[in-house]
Design a protein around this motif. Sequence first.
Motif, mmCIF file in Angstrom:
data_model
loop_
_atom_site.group_PDB
_atom_site.id
_atom_site.type_symbol
_atom_site.label_atom_id
_atom_site.label_comp_id
_atom_site.label_asym_id
_atom_site.label_seq_id
_atom_site.Cartn_x
_atom_site.Cartn_y
_atom_site.Cartn_z
ATOM 1 N N VAL A 111 -49.110 114.593 -48.940
ATOM 2 C CA VAL A 111 -50.182 115.548 -49.209
ATOM 3 C C VAL A 111 -51.066 115.729 -47.980
ATOM 4 N N ALA A 112 -51.303 114.649 -47.263
ATOM 5 C CA ALA A 112 -52.184 114.704 -46.092
ATOM 6 C C ALA A 112 -51.622 115.577 -44.981
ATOM 7 N N LEU A 113 -50.332 115.874 -45.025
ATOM 8 C CA LEU A 113 -49.726 116.706 -43.981
ATOM 9 C C LEU A 113 -50.192 118.154 -44.064
ATOM 10 N N VAL A 114 -50.641 118.585 -45.227
ATOM 11 C CA VAL A 114 -51.015 119.986 -45.421
ATOM 12 C C VAL A 114 -52.528 120.125 -45.394
ATOM 13 N N PRO A 115 -53.106 120.729 -44.348
ATOM 14 C CA PRO A 115 -54.561 120.913 -44.282
ATOM 15 C C PRO A 115 -55.019 121.827 -45.422
ATOM 16 N N ARG A 116 -56.147 121.515 -46.042
ATOM 17 C CA ARG A 116 -56.635 122.329 -47.139
ATOM 18 C C ARG A 116 -58.129 122.110 -47.290
ATOM 19 N N ARG A 117 -58.753 123.013 -48.003
ATOM 20 C CA ARG A 117 -60.164 122.829 -48.330
ATOM 21 C C ARG A 117 -60.352 123.064 -49.822
ATOM 22 N N LYS A 118 -61.258 122.358 -50.381
ATOM 23 C CA LYS A 118 -61.496 122.452 -51.810
ATOM 24 C C LYS A 118 -62.675 123.380 -52.072
#
Length: 214
Positions: free
Chosen positions: A186-193
């Motif tokens: 999961v940490a491989l994909v940058p995202r924002r909440k």
Amino acid sequence: MAVEAPEQASMWHVMIYRGTRRGETAGLGWTEVYDKAAEIEINTQLTEVEYEVEEGDPKSEVSTRRVPLDDEGMRLLREHRARQRRERLRLGPAWVDSGRVWTRPDGSALRPSWIGDEFERHGRAAGLPPIRLHDLRHVAATLMLAAGIDLKVVQETLGHSSWVVTRDTYTSVLPELARSAAEATVALVPRRKTPGRWVFSMGIEVSRQGGSNP
């Protein structure tokens, strides 16, 4: 455990990180060290029967294997070979040409039991709780699994009869490693909440209800 014995450094490195058995370690010859390929071949083991050392095949058919080494392991082996050659020249006719990688000071083969005794001695000197030499195989396996190495590769490196044996042996370790792998994935994909939805940097918005907007 720090060991002030340069002539043993490569031996402990191979046993800790590659998980070779003590008989396989004692039986390894220089003809089974492949410098360019950076690997060793396990095809012989030494055993003791009533204090007599006997040479034979590894524990099982699958225990005959090639084991890749890391850069540090190869560096230590090269240094050890150079050190051994200097000692051979110094002793001259007194040198016993056993052909083994790790030997006694005069070049004769090590007893497998000596490796175990030496490990215990270093452990006591370091103030460690009692640790069996065989536990180094568990250390090697756990380190490989923690590094994300495929179970089949771990099995082949250790010389287990099948990957099922490896899986069953490390049942208690695998779930924790699987959870770590999930987090790492999961940490491989940058995202924002953001409120009500997760926004991925790849441009796909996924709502908490599972809908998506391309």
